[in-house]
Scaffold this motif. Structure first.
Motif, PDB file in Angstrom:
ATOM      1  N   UNK A   8      82.198 115.728  21.151  1.00  0.00           N
ATOM      2  CA  UNK A   8      83.547 116.001  20.673  1.00  0.00           C
ATOM      3  C   UNK A   8      84.330 114.707  20.702  1.00  0.00           C
ATOM      4  N   UNK A   9      85.335 114.588  19.858  1.00  0.00           N
ATOM      5  CA  UNK A   9      86.184 113.385  19.824  1.00  0.00           C
ATOM      6  C   UNK A   9      87.609 113.781  20.153  1.00  0.00           C
ATOM      7  N   UNK A  10      88.197 113.070  21.099  1.00  0.00           N
ATOM      8  CA  UNK A  10      89.563 113.366  21.556  1.00  0.00           C
ATOM      9  C   UNK A  10      90.489 112.278  21.015  1.00  0.00           C
ATOM     10  N   UNK A  11      91.368 112.664  20.065  1.00  0.00           N
ATOM     11  CA  UNK A  11      92.235 111.704  19.380  1.00  0.00           C
ATOM     12  C   UNK A  11      91.735 111.514  17.956  1.00  0.00           C
ATOM     13  N   UNK A  12      92.663 111.166  17.062  1.00  0.00           N
ATOM     14  CA  UNK A  12      92.288 111.088  15.642  1.00  0.00           C
ATOM     15  C   UNK A  12      92.725 109.777  14.987  1.00  0.00           C
ATOM     16  N   UNK A  13      92.872 108.720  15.796  1.00  0.00           N
ATOM     17  CA  UNK A  13      93.373 107.451  15.262  1.00  0.00           C
ATOM     18  C   UNK A  13      92.277 106.586  14.671  1.00  0.00           C
ATOM     19  N   UNK A  14      92.562 105.282  14.606  1.00  0.00           N
ATOM     20  CA  UNK A  14      91.660 104.317  13.962  1.00  0.00           C
ATOM     21  C   UNK A  14      90.249 104.344  14.553  1.00  0.00           C
ATOM     22  N   UNK A  15      90.177 104.169  15.880  1.00  0.00           N
ATOM     23  CA  UNK A  15      88.841 103.989  16.472  1.00  0.00           C
ATOM     24  C   UNK A  15      88.061 105.311  16.500  1.00  0.00           C
ATOM     25  N   UNK A  31      77.976 116.201  16.069  1.00  0.00           N
ATOM     26  CA  UNK A  31      79.412 115.982  16.280  1.00  0.00           C
ATOM     27  C   UNK A  31      80.086 117.305  15.925  1.00  0.00           C
ATOM     28  N   UNK A  32      80.463 118.052  16.969  1.00  0.00           N
ATOM     29  CA  UNK A  32      80.853 119.452  16.764  1.00  0.00           C
ATOM     30  C   UNK A  32      82.346 119.685  16.695  1.00  0.00           C
ATOM     31  N   UNK A  33      83.154 118.799  17.333  1.00  0.00           N
ATOM     32  CA  UNK A  33      84.577 119.140  17.429  1.00  0.00           C
ATOM     33  C   UNK A  33      85.447 117.897  17.558  1.00  0.00           C
ATOM     34  N   UNK A  34      86.698 118.056  17.130  1.00  0.00           N
ATOM     35  CA  UNK A  34      87.697 116.997  17.319  1.00  0.00           C
ATOM     36  C   UNK A  34      88.972 117.665  17.820  1.00  0.00           C
ATOM     37  N   UNK A  35      89.696 116.957  18.686  1.00  0.00           N
ATOM     38  CA  UNK A  35      90.949 117.502  19.207  1.00  0.00           C
ATOM     39  C   UNK A  35      92.087 116.535  18.967  1.00  0.00           C
ATOM     40  N   UNK A  36      93.237 117.100  18.606  1.00  0.00           N
ATOM     41  CA  UNK A  36      94.440 116.294  18.375  1.00  0.00           C
ATOM     42  C   UNK A  36      95.611 116.999  19.039  1.00  0.00           C
ATOM     43  N   UNK A  37      96.709 116.243  19.225  1.00  0.00           N
ATOM     44  CA  UNK A  37      97.920 116.900  19.739  1.00  0.00           C
ATOM     45  C   UNK A  37      98.506 117.806  18.671  1.00  0.00           C
ATOM     46  N   UNK A  38      98.073 117.588  17.447  1.00  0.00           N
ATOM     47  CA  UNK A  38      98.592 118.416  16.347  1.00  0.00           C
ATOM     48  C   UNK A  38      97.430 118.954  15.523  1.00  0.00           C
ATOM     49  N   UNK A  39      97.413 120.282  15.320  1.00  0.00           N
ATOM     50  CA  UNK A  39      96.259 120.903  14.665  1.00  0.00           C
ATOM     51  C   UNK A  39      95.982 120.308  13.283  1.00  0.00           C
ATOM     52  N   UNK A  42      93.954 117.237  13.448  1.00  0.00           N
ATOM     53  CA  UNK A  42      92.556 117.528  13.817  1.00  0.00           C
ATOM     54  C   UNK A  42      91.802 118.070  12.604  1.00  0.00           C
ATOM     55  N   UNK A  43      92.472 118.966  11.875  1.00  0.00           N
ATOM     56  CA  UNK A  43      91.849 119.582  10.695  1.00  0.00           C
ATOM     57  C   UNK A  43      91.520 118.535   9.632  1.00  0.00           C
ATOM     58  N   UNK A  44      92.484 117.641   9.413  1.00  0.00           N
ATOM     59  CA  UNK A  44      92.285 116.584   8.401  1.00  0.00           C
ATOM     60  C   UNK A  44      91.117 115.681   8.804  1.00  0.00           C
ATOM     61  N   UNK A  45      91.084 115.320  10.094  1.00  0.00           N
ATOM     62  CA  UNK A  45      90.004 114.450  10.609  1.00  0.00           C
ATOM     63  C   UNK A  45      88.657 115.167  10.472  1.00  0.00           C
ATOM     64  N   UNK A  72      89.557 108.654  22.744  1.00  0.00           N
ATOM     65  CA  UNK A  72      89.987 107.589  21.824  1.00  0.00           C
ATOM     66  C   UNK A  72      91.507 107.544  21.690  1.00  0.00           C
ATOM     67  N   UNK A  73      92.175 107.717  22.809  1.00  0.00           N
ATOM     68  CA  UNK A  73      93.642 107.689  22.822  1.00  0.00           C
ATOM     69  C   UNK A  73      94.123 106.308  23.300  1.00  0.00           C
ATOM     70  N   UNK A  74      95.443 106.036  23.241  1.00  0.00           N
ATOM     71  CA  UNK A  74      95.927 104.755  23.784  1.00  0.00           C
ATOM     72  C   UNK A  74      95.638 104.650  25.287  1.00  0.00           C
TER      73      UNK A  74
END
Ligand code: NAP
Length: 357
Positions: A8-15, A31-39, A42-45, A72-74
């Motif tokens: 899973x990937x946490x964060x949806x930025x550059x890296x 690669x099964x899932x991605x999480x964002x602070x905003x749905x 995450x959906x777009x990613x 992959x957050x700051x």
């Protein structure tokens, strides 16, 4: 059949996007899932990278059915995000810098140890094949005993006070962002130093925008490291030993080319020749004749032929660290020997000392 490792990937930025690309080149993964602070992000990613599940919170991602989460957050968020994933019994690969200080790093490492979960700083540079080759060459004594190491990572970086580069609340500063590569290279090739000094230029947002560091080792070896947001340097690293030197060409943290010199030119200040070899005769002639010296200096650059090795990293270079995580998880190893947690902790402590936090 090797175990399939579910990511899973946490964060949806550059890296996060770069890593998702790199992961596609690693066998035996999903690669099964991605999480964002905003749905919606995450959906777009997820759509962009063909990921089946998108979560509108980091908590939901951490609690989903995965083996490992890539954080992959700051930098200022790494501690909390790593702890969240470890509490949810997920292995963690966390972007560099691992945290913003050693105390936070220790907290994360202790939880990983107590839960017997794999954890690693995503210092991708160490896993690039040419870096691995240089490590083998140095450990094998190909350039003799190491005397000096120089490394610099400087790329002009637009001044936007709110960006993660310049905002102290996000973990800004050139040492945490770029200098850490030079520092990690020195630790990897030479080990932990005996002492160090540094000077930094602090900018308008109170973060370091340029830094120079000198690390000293027990046998007198020195590592001279620098990083800047303000200028563009050769971005090379050079390791200099008693029998030769190796240059990791730009960019040293993702090298595609190294050159090695193992024939040194004449040794300066040598005593009167005791044998009659060509080198000794030339040394004697240089001492006696100004014109021989002048001729020699004309040709000196050509007397140091470098052997060049070209090996561009596969894709964007992020697959190697991911492959190491997969290997460790398949083998039941809780740490990588290439980027062990105690070294991450020592590097964070060195950074604390230089940032005086
Ligand atoms: N290995 C490398 O080559 C490399 C290269 C660049 C960066 N990095 C490292 O990777 C990390 C992220 O860098 P990046 O360039 O990807 O940053 P970025 O583009 O700004 O992305 C960071 C992501 O973190 C999430 N986030 C959570 N809290 C945030 C906050 N308060 N402000 C901004 N974003 C926040 C956001 O995702 P959501 O909004 O979806 O939650 C955002 O998209 C840093 O630690 C950096 O040092 C490594």
């Amino acid at each position: 059949m090797p175990k399939i490792i579910r990511w899973g990937i946490l964060g949806t930025g550059y890296i996060a996007g770069e890593f998702a690309q790199g992961l596609k080149r690693v066998p035996n993964i999903q690669l099964l899932a991605v999480g964002s602070r905003q749905f919606s992000r995450a959906q777009e990613f997820a759509n962009r990278h063909q990921i089946p599940q998108a979560f509108g919170s980091y908590e939901d991602l951490a609690n989903s059915d995965l083996d490992v989460v890539y954080v992959a957050t700051p930098a200022a968020r790494h501690r909390d995000d790593c702890l969240l994933c470890l509490h949810a019994n997920k292995a963690v690969l966390c972007e560099k810098p691992f945290t913003i200080n050693a105390a936070q790093a220790k907290e994360v490492i202790e939880l990983a140890h107590s839960k017997q979960l794999f954890c690693m700083e995503a210092m991708w540079m160490r896993f690039i094949p040419l870096i691995q080759q240089v490590k083998r060459m140095i450990d094998g004594g190909e350039i003799g005993d190491i005397c000096l190491l120089s490394a610099d990572f400087s790329v002009p970086t637009e001044f936007r006070p709110e960006s993660r580069y310049y905002d102290p609340s996000l973990g800004g500063g050139v040492l945490l962002d770029r200098g850490i590569y030079a520092l990690s290279l020195a630790f990897y090739l030479l080990g932990a130093p005996e002492s160090m000094v540094s000077q930094a230029a602090i900018g308008k947002t109170q973060v370091d925008e340029q830094i120079g560091m000198v690390l000293k080792y027990t046998q007198g070896q020195l590592a001279i490291l620098s990083a800047s947001f303000r200028t563009y340097s050769p971005n090379e690293a050079i390791i200099m030993g008693t029998k030769g030197r190796i240059c990791l060409h730009e960019p040293f943290y993702r090298p595609h080319k190294i050159s090695t010199v193992t024939k040194f030119p004449l040794v300066r200040g040598s005593a009167a020749p005791t044998s009659v070899g060509l080198k000794q005769k030339l040394t004697a002639a240089m001492k006696q004749n100004a014109w021989v010296r002048s001729l020699y200096y004309q040709f000196e650059p050509f007397l140091k032929p470098a052997k060049t090795t070209l090996q561009p990293p596969d894709g964007n270079g992020y697959s190697y660290e991911a492959a190491e995580v997969v290997r460790c998880l398949q083998m039941g190893e809780l740490e990588s020997k290439i980027m062990p947690l105690d070294e991450t902790l020592k590097i964070m402590a060195a950074i604390d000392q230089m940032r005086q936090v």
